[in-house]
Design a protein around this motif. Structure first.
Motif, PDB file in Angstrom:
ATOM      1  N   ARG A 155     -65.092  28.035  -7.646  1.00  0.00           N
ATOM      2  CA  ARG A 155     -65.628  29.137  -8.450  1.00  0.00           C
ATOM      3  C   ARG A 155     -65.221  29.058  -9.918  1.00  0.00           C
ATOM      4  O   ARG A 155     -65.494  29.971 -10.675  1.00  0.00           O
ATOM      5  N   GLY A 156     -64.530  28.004 -10.287  1.00  0.00           N
ATOM      6  CA  GLY A 156     -64.175  27.830 -11.690  1.00  0.00           C
ATOM      7  C   GLY A 156     -62.676  27.841 -11.924  1.00  0.00           C
ATOM      8  O   GLY A 156     -61.885  28.226 -11.059  1.00  0.00           O
ATOM      9  N   VAL A 157     -62.306  27.425 -13.126  1.00  0.00           N
ATOM     10  CA  VAL A 157     -60.893  27.287 -13.475  1.00  0.00           C
ATOM     11  C   VAL A 157     -60.211  28.655 -13.532  1.00  0.00           C
ATOM     12  O   VAL A 157     -59.095  28.822 -13.043  1.00  0.00           O
ATOM     13  N   ARG A 158     -60.876  29.621 -14.134  1.00  0.00           N
ATOM     14  CA  ARG A 158     -60.267  30.942 -14.262  1.00  0.00           C
ATOM     15  C   ARG A 158     -60.037  31.575 -12.885  1.00  0.00           C
ATOM     16  O   ARG A 158     -58.957  32.133 -12.618  1.00  0.00           O
ATOM     17  N   SER A 159     -61.010  31.499 -12.014  1.00  0.00           N
ATOM     18  CA  SER A 159     -60.874  32.048 -10.667  1.00  0.00           C
ATOM     19  C   SER A 159     -59.767  31.326  -9.898  1.00  0.00           C
ATOM     20  O   SER A 159     -58.993  31.956  -9.177  1.00  0.00           O
ATOM     21  N   ALA A 160     -59.671  30.008 -10.064  1.00  0.00           N
ATOM     22  CA  ALA A 160     -58.617  29.237  -9.393  1.00  0.00           C
ATOM     23  C   ALA A 160     -57.239  29.635  -9.919  1.00  0.00           C
ATOM     24  O   ALA A 160     -56.278  29.748  -9.150  1.00  0.00           O
ATOM     25  N   ALA A 161     -57.126  29.866 -11.235  1.00  0.00           N
ATOM     26  CA  ALA A 161     -55.837  30.250 -11.818  1.00  0.00           C
ATOM     27  C   ALA A 161     -55.400  31.628 -11.321  1.00  0.00           C
ATOM     28  O   ALA A 161     -54.230  31.830 -10.961  1.00  0.00           O
ATOM     29  N   VAL A 162     -56.340  32.564 -11.293  1.00  0.00           N
ATOM     30  CA  VAL A 162     -56.009  33.914 -10.811  1.00  0.00           C
ATOM     31  C   VAL A 162     -55.629  33.868  -9.332  1.00  0.00           C
ATOM     32  O   VAL A 162     -54.637  34.473  -8.911  1.00  0.00           O
ATOM     33  N   ALA A 163     -56.403  33.154  -8.534  1.00  0.00           N
ATOM     34  CA  ALA A 163     -56.104  33.048  -7.104  1.00  0.00           C
ATOM     35  C   ALA A 163     -54.785  32.322  -6.873  1.00  0.00           C
ATOM     36  O   ALA A 163     -54.027  32.678  -5.963  1.00  0.00           O
ATOM     37  N   GLY A 164     -54.490  31.310  -7.691  1.00  0.00           N
ATOM     38  CA  GLY A 164     -53.211  30.620  -7.581  1.00  0.00           C
ATOM     39  C   GLY A 164     -52.042  31.544  -7.874  1.00  0.00           C
ATOM     40  O   GLY A 164     -51.026  31.534  -7.169  1.00  0.00           O
ATOM     41  N   ALA A 165     -52.182  32.359  -8.925  1.00  0.00           N
ATOM     42  CA  ALA A 165     -51.121  33.313  -9.259  1.00  0.00           C
ATOM     43  C   ALA A 165     -50.938  34.335  -8.131  1.00  0.00           C
ATOM     44  O   ALA A 165     -49.801  34.648  -7.746  1.00  0.00           O
ATOM     45  N   LEU A 166     -52.051  34.840  -7.603  1.00  0.00           N
ATOM     46  CA  LEU A 166     -51.954  35.784  -6.488  1.00  0.00           C
ATOM     47  C   LEU A 166     -51.342  35.133  -5.249  1.00  0.00           C
ATOM     48  O   LEU A 166     -50.555  35.757  -4.532  1.00  0.00           O
ATOM     49  N   GLY A 167     -51.699  33.881  -5.003  1.00  0.00           N
ATOM     50  CA  GLY A 167     -51.118  33.165  -3.870  1.00  0.00           C
ATOM     51  C   GLY A 167     -49.625  32.955  -4.021  1.00  0.00           C
ATOM     52  O   GLY A 167     -48.860  33.088  -3.056  1.00  0.00           O
ATOM     53  N   ALA A 168     -49.181  32.638  -5.241  1.00  0.00           N
ATOM     54  CA  ALA A 168     -47.747  32.452  -5.494  1.00  0.00           C
ATOM     55  C   ALA A 168     -46.998  33.758  -5.283  1.00  0.00           C
ATOM     56  O   ALA A 168     -45.926  33.780  -4.660  1.00  0.00           O
ATOM     57  N   VAL A 169     -47.546  34.859  -5.790  1.00  0.00           N
ATOM     58  CA  VAL A 169     -46.904  36.164  -5.615  1.00  0.00           C
ATOM     59  C   VAL A 169     -46.867  36.546  -4.134  1.00  0.00           C
ATOM     60  O   VAL A 169     -45.848  37.042  -3.635  1.00  0.00           O
ATOM     61  N   ALA A 170     -47.967  36.309  -3.421  1.00  0.00           N
ATOM     62  CA  ALA A 170     -48.019  36.646  -1.993  1.00  0.00           C
ATOM     63  C   ALA A 170     -47.019  35.810  -1.184  1.00  0.00           C
ATOM     64  O   ALA A 170     -46.332  36.340  -0.306  1.00  0.00           O
ATOM     65  N   ALA A 171     -46.922  34.527  -1.489  1.00  0.00           N
ATOM     66  CA  ALA A 171     -45.967  33.673  -0.769  1.00  0.00           C
ATOM     67  C   ALA A 171     -44.536  34.087  -1.073  1.00  0.00           C
ATOM     68  O   ALA A 171     -43.680  34.135  -0.176  1.00  0.00           O
ATOM     69  N   GLY A 172     -44.257  34.382  -2.348  1.00  0.00           N
ATOM     70  CA  GLY A 172     -42.916  34.847  -2.714  1.00  0.00           C
ATOM     71  C   GLY A 172     -42.567  36.158  -2.031  1.00  0.00           C
ATOM     72  O   GLY A 172     -41.441  36.340  -1.546  1.00  0.00           O
ATOM     73  N   ALA A 173     -43.529  37.082  -1.973  1.00  0.00           N
ATOM     74  CA  ALA A 173     -43.290  38.358  -1.302  1.00  0.00           C
ATOM     75  C   ALA A 173     -43.078  38.168   0.197  1.00  0.00           C
ATOM     76  O   ALA A 173     -42.239  38.842   0.801  1.00  0.00           O
ATOM     77  N   ALA A 174     -43.819  37.241   0.787  1.00  0.00           N
ATOM     78  CA  ALA A 174     -43.664  36.981   2.222  1.00  0.00           C
ATOM     79  C   ALA A 174     -42.286  36.404   2.525  1.00  0.00           C
ATOM     80  O   ALA A 174     -41.633  36.802   3.501  1.00  0.00           O
ATOM     81  N   VAL A 175     -41.823  35.482   1.698  1.00  0.00           N
ATOM     82  CA  VAL A 175     -40.493  34.894   1.908  1.00  0.00           C
ATOM     83  C   VAL A 175     -39.409  35.944   1.679  1.00  0.00           C
ATOM     84  O   VAL A 175     -38.446  36.029   2.445  1.00  0.00           O
TER      85      VAL A 175
END
Length: 187
Positions: A155-175
């Protein structure tokens, strides 16, 4: 020789005697008793220090857990949307059919989407751990970042960057949640 087995077992608490014929009514001599270890065995001591699943077990666990969670969530969402779409003249048979169809469809869709996210996460986390040889919070955060970015890359670079940031936050919160859970609820 039979007395030797008993004295070895008494002096070595890391083993236990095992009789493979214990469920049968046979007179068994002590030479048929085997010494089995009471703790896991590893080829190298470094392997004993790593308390983690293998990459294949990791892949199966995360993919299966994500698919199951997605399917249950999707089925619940489908149930609510089916109940909202009831019309005053619907028969019970039609209502049940609508619930089953909507729950099954939403469960499959959500399960597949979230299962793919679990698959990508497991692959990236196993890769990060293999490259860095560390299994810590930052490995999980990096895997979450990579998962979000890969999942939304089309879906594009911007969408990938936002999803990556959300994924990092979600993984950190899960740990972090897992550590808090382990601290206050002994299992």
């Amino acid at each position: 020789m039979a007395a030797n087995h008993g004295s070895d077992h008494e002096s070595d608490p890391s083993t236990r005697l095992y009789n493979p014929y214990q469920n049968y009514d046979l007179p068994i001599k002590s030479q048929y008793l085997y010494k089995l270890p009471t703790s896991p065995e590893f080829l190298f001591t470094e392997e004993a220090l790593h308390q983690r699943r293998s990459w294949g077990e990791n892949l199966t666990f995360y993919t299966g857990s994500a698919y199951l969670a997605g399917s249950v969530s999707g089925a619940a969402s489908g149930l609510f949307s089916a109940v909202k779409s009831f019309e005053p003249g619907d028969t019970t048979k039609l209502k049940v059919n609508r619930i089953l169809n909507s729950s099954g469809h939403s469960g499959r869709v959500w399960g597949n989407r979230i299962g793919v996210i679990g698959l990508i996460y497991a692959g990236i986390e196993s890769g990060v751990v293999a490259v860095t040889d560390r299994d810590d919070v930052w490995s999980s955060v990096a895997a979450g970042l990579g998962t979000g970015a890969v999942y939304r890359a089309a879906r594009g670079v911007r969408s990938a960057a936002v999803a990556g940031a959300l994924g990092a936050v979600a993984a950190g919160a899960a740990v972090a949640g897992k550590q808090i859970f382990k601290r206050y609820i002994p299992i």
